[in-house]
Write an enzyme that holds these catalytic residues in place. Structure first.
Site, PDB file in Angstrom:
ATOM      1  N   ARG A  43     -14.481  -4.389  -8.977  1.00 26.39           N
ATOM      2  CA  ARG A  43     -13.374  -4.169  -9.898  1.00 26.39           C
ATOM      3  C   ARG A  43     -12.516  -5.421  -9.957  1.00 26.39           C
ATOM      4  O   ARG A  43     -12.051  -5.904  -8.932  1.00 26.39           O
ATOM      5  CB  ARG A  43     -12.525  -2.991  -9.420  1.00 26.39           C
ATOM      6  CG  ARG A  43     -11.275  -2.838 -10.226  1.00 26.39           C
ATOM      7  CD  ARG A  43     -10.287  -1.854  -9.593  1.00 26.39           C
ATOM      8  NE  ARG A  43      -8.963  -2.207 -10.063  1.00 26.39           N
ATOM      9  CZ  ARG A  43      -7.845  -1.988  -9.415  1.00 26.39           C
ATOM     10  NH1 ARG A  43      -7.856  -1.398  -8.229  1.00 26.39           N
ATOM     11  NH2 ARG A  43      -6.709  -2.357  -9.922  1.00 26.39           N
ATOM     12  N   HIS A  91      -3.421  -5.854 -14.976  1.00 28.27           N
ATOM     13  CA  HIS A  91      -2.952  -5.811 -13.593  1.00 28.27           C
ATOM     14  C   HIS A  91      -1.710  -6.701 -13.484  1.00 28.27           C
ATOM     15  O   HIS A  91      -1.692  -7.671 -12.735  1.00 28.27           O
ATOM     16  CB  HIS A  91      -4.067  -6.237 -12.635  1.00 28.27           C
ATOM     17  CG  HIS A  91      -3.882  -5.775 -11.217  1.00 28.27           C
ATOM     18  ND1 HIS A  91      -4.819  -5.008 -10.540  1.00 28.27           N
ATOM     19  CD2 HIS A  91      -2.857  -5.948 -10.341  1.00 28.27           C
ATOM     20  CE1 HIS A  91      -4.376  -4.757  -9.302  1.00 28.27           C
ATOM     21  NE2 HIS A  91      -3.197  -5.325  -9.157  1.00 28.27           N
ATOM     22  N   GLU A 109      -1.809   0.839 -11.825  1.00 30.06           N
ATOM     23  CA  GLU A 109      -0.534   1.270 -11.250  1.00 30.06           C
ATOM     24  C   GLU A 109       0.648   1.119 -12.195  1.00 30.06           C
ATOM     25  O   GLU A 109       1.597   0.379 -11.910  1.00 30.06           O
ATOM     26  CB  GLU A 109      -0.259   0.519  -9.943  1.00 30.06           C
ATOM     27  CG  GLU A 109      -1.333   0.740  -8.897  1.00 30.06           C
ATOM     28  CD  GLU A 109      -0.979   0.133  -7.548  1.00 30.06           C
ATOM     29  OE1 GLU A 109       0.035  -0.569  -7.428  1.00 30.06           O
ATOM     30  OE2 GLU A 109      -1.736   0.387  -6.591  1.00 30.06           O
ATOM     31  N   ASN A 116      -5.466   4.626  -6.323  1.00 35.85           N
ATOM     32  CA  ASN A 116      -5.154   3.669  -5.269  1.00 35.85           C
ATOM     33  C   ASN A 116      -4.299   4.398  -4.243  1.00 35.85           C
ATOM     34  O   ASN A 116      -3.369   5.114  -4.613  1.00 35.85           O
ATOM     35  CB  ASN A 116      -4.334   2.489  -5.805  1.00 35.85           C
ATOM     36  CG  ASN A 116      -5.111   1.615  -6.787  1.00 35.85           C
ATOM     37  OD1 ASN A 116      -6.321   1.798  -6.974  1.00 35.85           O
ATOM     38  ND2 ASN A 116      -4.422   0.669  -7.405  1.00 35.85           N
ATOM     39  N   TYR A 150      -2.532   3.843  -0.205  1.00 35.82           N
ATOM     40  CA  TYR A 150      -2.336   3.081   1.025  1.00 35.82           C
ATOM     41  C   TYR A 150      -1.666   3.903   2.107  1.00 35.82           C
ATOM     42  O   TYR A 150      -2.160   3.965   3.232  1.00 35.82           O
ATOM     43  CB  TYR A 150      -1.528   1.805   0.750  1.00 35.82           C
ATOM     44  CG  TYR A 150      -2.302   0.783  -0.045  1.00 35.82           C
ATOM     45  CD1 TYR A 150      -3.057  -0.193   0.586  1.00 35.82           C
ATOM     46  CD2 TYR A 150      -2.314   0.817  -1.440  1.00 35.82           C
ATOM     47  CE1 TYR A 150      -3.790  -1.128  -0.142  1.00 35.82           C
ATOM     48  CE2 TYR A 150      -3.042  -0.109  -2.172  1.00 35.82           C
ATOM     49  CZ  TYR A 150      -3.773  -1.074  -1.523  1.00 35.82           C
ATOM     50  OH  TYR A 150      -4.503  -1.986  -2.243  1.00 35.82           O
ATOM     51  N   GLU A 160      -8.557   1.401  -4.773  1.00 37.86           N
ATOM     52  CA  GLU A 160      -7.912   0.528  -3.790  1.00 37.86           C
ATOM     53  C   GLU A 160      -7.567   1.334  -2.555  1.00 37.86           C
ATOM     54  O   GLU A 160      -7.026   2.432  -2.649  1.00 37.86           O
ATOM     55  CB  GLU A 160      -6.590  -0.073  -4.303  1.00 37.86           C
ATOM     56  CG  GLU A 160      -6.729  -1.214  -5.246  1.00 37.86           C
ATOM     57  CD  GLU A 160      -5.365  -1.815  -5.644  1.00 37.86           C
ATOM     58  OE1 GLU A 160      -4.423  -1.815  -4.819  1.00 37.86           O
ATOM     59  OE2 GLU A 160      -5.259  -2.258  -6.794  1.00 37.86           O
TER      60      GLU A 160
HETATM   61  C1  PNW Z   1      -1.287  -2.486  -4.977  1.00 37.63           C
HETATM   62  N1  PNW Z   1       3.202   0.943  -1.842  1.00 37.63           N
HETATM   63  O1  PNW Z   1       0.099  -2.347  -5.101  1.00 37.63           O
HETATM   64  C2  PNW Z   1      -1.705  -3.458  -6.061  1.00 37.63           C
HETATM   65  O2  PNW Z   1      -2.522  -2.862  -7.040  1.00 37.63           O
HETATM   66  C3  PNW Z   1      -2.357  -4.712  -5.563  1.00 37.63           C
HETATM   67  O3  PNW Z   1      -2.222  -5.714  -6.543  1.00 37.63           O
HETATM   68  C4  PNW Z   1      -1.740  -5.138  -4.240  1.00 37.63           C
HETATM   69  O4  PNW Z   1      -2.174  -6.389  -3.810  1.00 37.63           O
HETATM   70  C5  PNW Z   1      -2.083  -4.054  -3.247  1.00 37.63           C
HETATM   71  O5  PNW Z   1      -1.599  -2.788  -3.660  1.00 37.63           O
HETATM   72  C6  PNW Z   1      -1.547  -4.318  -1.831  1.00 37.63           C
HETATM   73  O6  PNW Z   1      -0.147  -4.324  -1.824  1.00 37.63           O
HETATM   74  C7  PNW Z   1       0.840  -1.509  -4.250  1.00 37.63           C
HETATM   75  O7  PNW Z   1       4.346   0.553  -1.524  1.00 37.63           O
HETATM   76  C8  PNW Z   1       2.103  -1.908  -3.886  1.00 37.63           C
HETATM   77  O8  PNW Z   1       2.769   2.017  -1.431  1.00 37.63           O
HETATM   78  C9  PNW Z   1       2.886  -1.096  -3.092  1.00 37.63           C
HETATM   79  C10 PNW Z   1       2.391   0.131  -2.663  1.00 37.63           C
HETATM   80  C11 PNW Z   1       1.143   0.535  -3.027  1.00 37.63           C
HETATM   81  C12 PNW Z   1       0.363  -0.295  -3.822  1.00 37.63           C
END
Ligand code: PNW
Length: 444
Positions: free
Chosen positions: A82, A126, A171, A292, A294, A351
């Site tokens: 991707r 993006h 996002e 995505n 995290y 992601e």
């Molecule tokens: C993503 N949070 O952004 C983006 O799609 C990527 O470009 C970035 O490099 C990657 O995560 C890592 O940061 C996020 O705070 C930014 O939970 C913040 C969050 C989640 C995703």
């Protein structure tokens, strides 16, 4: 690598797709080359607000080293990659005449991927909006839907013969909530935020129609980051702030796009921007939900900030990654279940990953057991969700390479591959070998 180090993948489909993700501004560099126009991120990087005054000018130099990078993907064994197209590289002013040199870079990349047996997954946006469009109001201008659809048709016409998987946005909740064009984020910026949300949703819907009409066998989605927003204390005010942010972070885009309605609590604020049949134009059939994820986000109340929130303390009981993000695989499994129940689309995890600042040891090797543990726990959680009936089709690690991590510049590293930013040399980390082993073991 002992097999006990591998996650349980027994409940994943036999045709499950393993991949890696990147984005244009974070890896390409070559920002002044071959006629590329400026993006809003080129401008932000000149404000001095980015850590260490880093810029995207060179980044990973992927623009010149894409062949080597596809070679890395081949070594990983991923079935899919991707990436995103830099809008100002193909349309330097955002609209009007196309830049042939920019388009031909993505031709070369696509052809290299296909020759390596790797399926390209193309994301249209993006975050690197052409600066010329920002100067016309960017996403605050309702005309942005027209700009975006014209861009989408250019991409469809040029790459639609070879690229079938297309995402409209990455996002949307992140680039709207944190957009610099809202100005100082206090309660006065809330009206702008609502206008931006609605315009981006309109652009999404219109682009889906254009892609559907111009790409034979297109498989189309939008990529959302769903991170549960939780209160950072037991106070009622913090609970209310977390619940409010949760709606904007997690529902403001997928609800209208996939269910044809805004969340109840937002409707009155969207109303002034709404025109007849807008919701029908936004809610177009999609093939998958790009997720995505995290970590959960901890929130506290803060008066006179946009939406009345700020980020708060995380519970001391949760382990954290080296960059302070909570490690909570159960939240991932629950998130997958919620997306499945609420939107009913096949899910592609586009992601998930682990940020640190890991450096090579004396032998030059980059040993990152923390990343391996993280990926293993999160893939286990995904497998658990699949075993309870969640339709999950793929998993993409963020990221193939260490890269430009937005406001943190190059100080935070998410890659399976270490990048030495002085020599631009790539060194696969131990997690790279681990992920390759996992994928190899899945091939049957
Ligand atoms: C993503 N949070 O952004 C983006 O799609 C990527 O470009 C970035 O490099 C990657 O995560 C890592 O940061 C996020 O705070 C930014 O939970 C913040 C969050 C989640 C995703």
């Amino acid at each position: 690598m002992p097999t006990t180090q591998l996650p349980n993948t027994a409940s994943l489909r036999p045709d499950f797709i393993w991949g890696v993700s990147t984005s244009s501004f974070q890896i390409e560099g070559a920002t002044q080359e071959d006629g590329r126009g400026l993006s809003v991120w080129d401008i932000y990087c000149r404000t001095g607000e980015i850590k260490n005054h880093d810029t995207g000018d060179v980044a990973c130099d992927h623009y010149h080293r894409y062949r080597e990078d596809v070679g890395l993907m081949k070594a990983l064994g991923v079935q899919a990659y991707r990436f995103s197209v830099a809008w100002p590289r193909v349309l330097p002013l955002g609209r009007g005449s196309a830049n042939e040199a920019g388009l031909s870079f993505y031709d070369r990349l696509t052809d290299e991927l296909l020759a390596a047996g790797i399926e390209p997954w193309l994301c249209l946006y993006h975050w690197d909006l052409p600066q010329a469009l920002e100067e016309r109001g960017g996403w605050l201008n309702r005309e942005s839907a027209v700009w975006f659809t014209d861009y989408a048709s250019l991409i469809a016409a040029r790459f639609g013969d070879r690229v079938k998987r297309v995402a409209t946005f990455n996002e949307p909740s992140m680039f709207s909530l944190f957009s610099r064009s809202l100005g100082k984020r206090d309660s006065r910026s809330e009206d702008k935020l609502h206008r931006m949300i609605h315009n981006v949703n309109l652009a999404h819907g219109a682009a889906v129609d254009v892609l559907r009409a111009n790409v034979i066998n297109a498989s189309i989605g939008c990529i959302h980051n769903r991170q549960p927003c939780r209160p950072s204390s037991a106070s009622e005010a913090d609970a209310a702030a977390a619940a409010r942010l949760d709606v904007y972070w997690n529902a403001a885009f997928p609800d209208p796009q996939c269910r044809g309605e805004y969340p109840l609590s937002m409707r009155a604020a969207i109303e002034p921007h709404m025109q007849p049949s807008d919701l029908t134009r936004i809610c177009r059939p999609l093939d998958w939900f790009g997720l995505n994820h995290y970590s959960p986000v901890y929130v506290k109340a803060r008066a006179d900030s946009m939406l009345g929130y700020d980020f708060g303390d995380k519970p001391a009981s949760l382990p954290l990654t080296p960059i302070g993000w909570p490690i909570d695989p159960d939240a991932f499994s629950r998130t997958l279940q919620e997306v499945h129940a609420r939107y009913g689309l096949p899910i592609c995890v586009l992601e998930n990953g682990y940020g640190d600042s890991g450096q090579p040891d004396q032998t030059g090797a980059v040993i990152d057991p923390g990343r391996i543990e993280f990926l293993k726990a999160y893939i286990n959680a995904m497998n658990e969700a699949a075993s309870s009936g969640v339709d999950v089709r793929g998993y993409f690690v963020w990221s193939l390479l260490d890269n430009f991590e937005w406001d943190s510049g190059y100080s935070i590293r998410f890659g399976l591959t270490y990048v030495d930013y002085a020599s631009l040399r790539r060194t696969p980390k131990s997690s790279f070998g681990w992920y390759a082993g996992l994928i190899r073991g899945m091939q049957r």
